[in-house]
Design an enzyme around this catalytic site. Structure first.
Site, PDB file in Angstrom:
ATOM      1  N   ASN B   7       0.876  -1.170   0.000  1.00  0.00           N
ATOM      2  CA  ASN B   7       0.000   0.000   0.000  1.00  0.00           C
ATOM      3  C   ASN B   7       0.914   1.220   0.000  1.00  0.00           C
ATOM      4  OD1 ASN B   7      -1.742   2.081   0.518  1.00  0.00           O
ATOM      5  ND2 ASN B   7      -2.816   1.073   2.209  1.00  0.00           N
ATOM      6  N   LYS B  14       3.088   0.756   3.192  1.00  0.00           N
ATOM      7  CA  LYS B  14       2.807  -0.375   4.088  1.00  0.00           C
ATOM      8  C   LYS B  14       2.965  -1.666   3.287  1.00  0.00           C
ATOM      9  CE  LYS B  14      -0.980   1.698   6.669  1.00  0.00           C
ATOM     10  NZ  LYS B  14      -2.410   1.518   6.951  1.00  0.00           N
ATOM     11  N   ARG B  95      -2.494  -1.972  -3.473  1.00  0.00           N
ATOM     12  CA  ARG B  95      -3.666  -1.134  -3.271  1.00  0.00           C
ATOM     13  C   ARG B  95      -3.546   0.041  -4.239  1.00  0.00           C
ATOM     14  NH1 ARG B  95      -5.117   3.329   1.181  1.00  0.00           N
ATOM     15  NH2 ARG B  95      -7.297   3.538   0.620  1.00  0.00           N
ATOM     16  N   HIS B 184     -12.234   3.222   0.380  1.00  0.00           N
ATOM     17  CA  HIS B 184     -12.171   2.154   1.399  1.00  0.00           C
ATOM     18  C   HIS B 184     -12.874   0.889   0.904  1.00  0.00           C
ATOM     19  CE1 HIS B 184     -12.054   5.613   4.550  1.00  0.00           C
ATOM     20  NE2 HIS B 184     -10.827   5.216   4.315  1.00  0.00           N
ATOM     21  N   HIS B 210     -16.875   1.840   8.461  1.00  0.00           N
ATOM     22  CA  HIS B 210     -15.415   1.734   8.587  1.00  0.00           C
ATOM     23  C   HIS B 210     -14.879   2.986   9.260  1.00  0.00           C
ATOM     24  CE1 HIS B 210     -11.229   0.841   7.195  1.00  0.00           C
ATOM     25  NE2 HIS B 210     -11.152   2.158   7.227  1.00  0.00           N
ATOM     26  N   ASN B 213      -8.441   5.944  10.521  1.00  0.00           N
ATOM     27  CA  ASN B 213      -8.049   7.349  10.393  1.00  0.00           C
ATOM     28  C   ASN B 213      -8.967   8.019   9.379  1.00  0.00           C
ATOM     29  OD1 ASN B 213      -5.768   7.620  12.199  1.00  0.00           O
ATOM     30  ND2 ASN B 213      -4.807   6.079  10.888  1.00  0.00           N
ATOM     31  N   GLY B 214      -9.175   7.340   8.239  1.00  0.00           N
ATOM     32  CA  GLY B 214     -10.245   7.728   7.330  1.00  0.00           C
ATOM     33  C   GLY B 214     -11.501   6.990   7.743  1.00  0.00           C
ATOM     34  N   ARG B 243      -9.796  14.947   8.699  1.00  0.00           N
ATOM     35  CA  ARG B 243     -10.651  15.452   7.613  1.00  0.00           C
ATOM     36  C   ARG B 243     -12.030  15.823   8.159  1.00  0.00           C
ATOM     37  NH1 ARG B 243      -9.685  10.357   3.689  1.00  0.00           N
ATOM     38  NH2 ARG B 243      -8.179   9.675   5.261  1.00  0.00           N
ATOM     39  N   ASP B 284      -5.871  11.090  17.095  1.00  0.00           N
ATOM     40  CA  ASP B 284      -5.951   9.688  17.505  1.00  0.00           C
ATOM     41  C   ASP B 284      -7.056   9.550  18.548  1.00  0.00           C
ATOM     42  OD1 ASP B 284      -5.423   7.173  18.962  1.00  0.00           O
ATOM     43  OD2 ASP B 284      -3.635   7.102  17.706  1.00  0.00           O
ATOM     44  N   ARG B 286      -7.712   7.488  20.738  1.00  0.00           N
ATOM     45  CA  ARG B 286      -7.335   7.116  22.109  1.00  0.00           C
ATOM     46  C   ARG B 286      -6.978   8.363  22.925  1.00  0.00           C
ATOM     47  NH1 ARG B 286      -3.843   2.339  19.549  1.00  0.00           N
ATOM     48  NH2 ARG B 286      -3.573   4.107  18.137  1.00  0.00           N
ATOM     49  N   ASN B 336     -12.789  -0.961  18.371  1.00  0.00           N
ATOM     50  CA  ASN B 336     -12.311  -0.804  19.748  1.00  0.00           C
ATOM     51  C   ASN B 336     -13.049   0.200  20.613  1.00  0.00           C
ATOM     52  OD1 ASN B 336      -9.893  -2.577  19.662  1.00  0.00           O
ATOM     53  ND2 ASN B 336      -9.344  -1.195  17.996  1.00  0.00           N
ATOM     54  N   GLU B 386      -7.676  -5.373   5.313  1.00  0.00           N
ATOM     55  CA  GLU B 386      -7.572  -4.974   3.916  1.00  0.00           C
ATOM     56  C   GLU B 386      -6.469  -5.710   3.182  1.00  0.00           C
ATOM     57  OE1 GLU B 386      -8.362  -0.559   3.462  1.00  0.00           O
ATOM     58  OE2 GLU B 386      -8.128  -0.664   5.629  1.00  0.00           O
TER      59      GLU B 386
HETATM   60  N1  LIG Z   1      -8.599   0.886  21.773  1.00  0.00           N
HETATM   61  C1  LIG Z   1      -8.943   1.897  20.984  1.00  0.00           C
HETATM   62  N2  LIG Z   1      -9.903   2.778  21.379  1.00  0.00           N
HETATM   63  C2  LIG Z   1     -10.266   3.808  20.588  1.00  0.00           C
HETATM   64  N3  LIG Z   1      -9.699   4.041  19.388  1.00  0.00           N
HETATM   65  C3  LIG Z   1      -8.749   3.192  18.950  1.00  0.00           C
HETATM   66  C4  LIG Z   1      -8.324   2.099  19.705  1.00  0.00           C
HETATM   67  N4  LIG Z   1      -7.366   1.461  18.995  1.00  0.00           N
HETATM   68  C5  LIG Z   1      -7.186   2.138  17.833  1.00  0.00           C
HETATM   69  N5  LIG Z   1      -8.024   3.186  17.805  1.00  0.00           N
HETATM   70  C6  LIG Z   1      -8.138   4.221  16.769  1.00  0.00           C
HETATM   71  O1  LIG Z   1      -8.210   3.716  15.459  1.00  0.00           O
HETATM   72  C7  LIG Z   1      -7.734   4.725  14.566  1.00  0.00           C
HETATM   73  C8  LIG Z   1      -6.875   4.084  13.491  1.00  0.00           C
HETATM   74  O2  LIG Z   1      -7.622   3.089  12.890  1.00  0.00           O
HETATM   75  P1  LIG Z   1      -7.014   2.181  11.714  1.00  0.00           P
HETATM   76  O3  LIG Z   1      -8.143   1.366  11.180  1.00  0.00           O
HETATM   77  O4  LIG Z   1      -5.823   1.485  12.193  1.00  0.00           O
HETATM   78  O5  LIG Z   1      -6.588   3.318  10.686  1.00  0.00           O
HETATM   79  P2  LIG Z   1      -6.279   3.315   9.112  1.00  0.00           P
HETATM   80  O6  LIG Z   1      -7.378   4.156   8.554  1.00  0.00           O
HETATM   81  O7  LIG Z   1      -4.942   3.995   9.028  1.00  0.00           O
HETATM   82  O8  LIG Z   1      -6.294   1.906   8.627  1.00  0.00           O
HETATM   83  C9  LIG Z   1      -6.997   5.751  15.398  1.00  0.00           C
HETATM   84  O9  LIG Z   1      -7.778   6.932  15.532  1.00  0.00           O
HETATM   85  C10 LIG Z   1      -6.901   5.069  16.733  1.00  0.00           C
HETATM   86  O10 LIG Z   1      -6.937   5.992  17.793  1.00  0.00           O
END
Ligand SMILES: Nc1ncnc2c1ncn2[C@@H]1O[C@H](COP(=O)(O)OP(=O)(O)O)[C@@H](O)[C@H]1O
Ligand SMILES: Nc1ncnc2c1ncn2[C@@H]1O[C@H](COP(=O)(O)OP(=O)(O)O)[C@@H](O)[C@H]1O
Lengths: 401, 401
Positions: B7, B14, B95, B184, B210, B213-214, B243, B284, B286, B336, B386
């Protein structure tokens, strides 16, 4: 007494005269092409028996003041006029488009209020200057009357922050007022309250679907707005006569960066050349219906797109409200176009919406219930009357002021 | 055999290596800050017993080729590597973000295909050039392997015209490709098909949410997309990490005309400085959860806005599909973040959605059913993958090509 209602746009002006408190419309009119050599004045006198008499005049109308003076000439004509003396007008109600976060109620027009409306010009650069002009001309023509401004945005001032805020840096909201304001407030307010009365349910959840040349939807509870399809300006959300409604910000960047549009071109495109006009070459729904009946595939797609967008907002507002007591169609298209209503309501039984197809196809005046037996959500047509609502709001302000 | 999935973004890359047909991931990694003096390589080796070993390296990575070479060095390291010989990689899956209207299926990369991807640069000026670069570097490093491009837009190629067209003049679609493409796609495809399998209902209506991040949503029937929240580019729809998602076109005009932004400033604002970052200072989730637990009102508003937007798309897709068999949360946040799921599903019983709060709050791996007894729509978590989906699609193309 009499109440005179003015809706003043950049090159046009609508007016309506009421006898009050009878709520009886005496005359209404439209001044168009202000500033052009061939100005147009269309003036309709309403008889108590429901008869209407319309006259059309083409004449130079250099400015808003001349336009209103011409209208007054017809209104006070000794032979055919309905107003003996302009001094009988004790209240003038103005549609004002943008009240920012400040004007949440109909407001008596004072020098301070005019100064604030002027400060809001950046938020509504096309509309607020024209509205203010209408107030200033009316002050000259009706010096004895109280002037009241009724803001299009006011009805939506009850939206909660998660509905009106954008996911933009906070400062763009706190310092620069970037948020969803919502428009067509007077229509949504009138229609939602008429609906509560009709249902006999003052707490009902009502989704109002205003489909005129401009189109928008509102989610309401007990007559208060909680969400709307229009945002910062009156161009997004539903597909409209000439406005695209929702697209995607990336479209704007692409038009400029890849296709050589100026930002003004883009604005013109999205406001004046898109929507039903862009898809079919026509902005008036009656023309598009005609094309559709001739089997035109573009008209078919345009109808499908128009209805699909409404259906999606309907679903989203049902989620926001956790259901609804009624979905209400209004405006020229909403009140008259059975096909739009049918396409919107088709295949929504999972969400509790079932249309009575026969009732929907029938033409009739007034408030109508189009729901099939067993529909959890009532589907209604409630004719809008923005001028009457403005007059009512004016009268109420005047009593309390 | 082995399948290597790439990717490739503008300044990052990645990768993941699978043993096939066992679908066994052997290693994955991330090359970041390509072109900067302090490039970062994070490489994780996966043991069959589920143990992971991660190493991080900071080193100059002048270009994508160097980045991939460094990854290969680790993969083929005689002591710790999981790949004896690069020639064992028989398939490389890429990708590719934008396939326009042409690429509706995973496609063997040939000189002609690369030329077409290049012709699509104007539709995805940031992504497609980086994806093509990844293909060219991989052709050099794996000269014996077949290269397959898997397009992010392909899954959405089944949208009907009323869902993908904008209410813009027809020519902007027919000549310039202005339509909703959706993104996506690999994630929505993987998750919707896993869900059909889990439900044992190949015809089910599934809404996939989904949230990474996006963020985007798709409405699907029998594993085929019928609507999506993303449009012409990957910036509108839901609120995302940086975004804004949906705002209003009028915001863009206001920023430029009234607040002195350049169009590039606006693009940067909407893509990189908005969303959760703009609202809270953090992208993020978290970090935002932490702020929320400290009682930060901005974090509260950000959560409310984020969830409200998802709830509205959920309602609109329930209208589009006339109900759903399942709503599925996926991606880092969707899998999560129990609070997001709770806010989205709160007060949706009218629409048939009822969450089991206890089950929702529990952490557990794999596919999970979070619905309360009696919920007409099942609420699920289905972890996305993915890279695995890309590998599967590559393997399928290779068999038929
Ligand atoms: N335990 C968690 N609680 C809340 N958010 C989480 C947790 N673990 C990961 N995230 C959030 O998931 C997001 C990234 O998701 P991911 O699917 O890995 O992204 P990408 O779009 O890059 O594939 C980040 O905002 C991260 O904070
Ligand atoms: N019988 C009808 N069938 C379909 N559309 C109609 C009918 N009558 C009026 N309309 C449509 O209503 C729209 C104007 O609505 P209206 O509410 O009067 O607009 P405004 O937004 O200017 O108040 C026009 O597109 C017109 O074609």
């Amino acid at each position: 007494m009499h109440i005179f209602v003015i809706n003043s746009g950049s090159s046009s002006l609508k007016y309506q005269l009421f006898r009050w408190p009878q709520e009886q419309p005496l005359a209404r009119g439209l001044v168009e092409r202000i500033g052009l050599p061939d100005g147009q004045l269309t003036h309709t006198t309403l008889q108590p028996d429901g008869q209407e008499h319309t006259e059309r005049h083409t004449l130079p109308i250099p400015d808003h003041r001349t336009g209103l003076e011409q209208a007054m000439r017809l209104l006070t004509d000794p032979a055919t006029g309905v107003l003996q003396n302009p001094a009988n007008v004790q209240l003038v109600g103005h549609r004002a488009v943008h009240g920012g976060e400040e004007f949440r109620q109909p407001t008596l027009v004072t020098p301070e209020v005019k100064a604030r409306i002027r400060e809001l010009f950046p938020l509504a650069p096309l509309h607020n200057p024209a509205n203010l002009l209408g107030m200033e001309v009316a002050e000259q023509l009706f010096p004895q009357a109280r002037q009241v401004a009724v803001f299009d945005t006011a009805f939506h001032s009850t939206l909660p922050p998660h509905a009106y805020r954008f996911a933009l840096p906070e400062e763009l909201y706190t310092r620069h007022g970037l948020r969803a304001y919502g428009f067509h407030g007077t229509s949504h307010q009138f229609v939602s309250r008429e609906t509560l009365r009709y249902l006999g349910q003052p707490d009902a959840r009502v989704i109002t679907v205003h489909l005129g040349n401009g189109c928008s939807m509102a989610a309401t509870v007990a007559g208060r707005a909680v969400d709307t399809s229009m945002g910062f300006g009156p161009m997004n959300g539903l597909v409209m006569g000439t406005r695209a409604g929702d697209t995607d910000q990336a479209v704007i960047f692409h038009l400029v960066e890849q296709l050589g549009y100026s930002l003004d071109d883009v604005k013109n495109l999205l406001n004046k050349e898109s929507g039903m006009l862009g898809l079919t070459g026509h902005s008036d729904m009656r023309d598009i219906t005609r094309l559709l009946n001739e089997g035109d595939p573009r008209a078919r797609l345009a109808y499908d797109l128009y209805a699909h967008r409404i259906k999606k907002y309907l679903g989203s507002f049902l989620a926001v409200l956790n259901g609804a007591d009624a979905v209400v169609f209004t405006g020229g298209v909403g009140e008259n176009d059975a096909l739009v209503r049918q396409l919107v309501c088709a295949n929504l039984d999972f969400l509790g919406i079932q249309l009575d197809e026969t009732e929907n196809a029938r033409r009739a005046p007034g408030i109508r219930d189009l729901s099939a037996a067993g529909s959890r959500v009532q589907v209604l047509v409630v004719p809008t009357n923005e001028e009457l609502e403005i007059a009512r709001l004016c009268a109420a302000v005047s009593l309390t002021a």
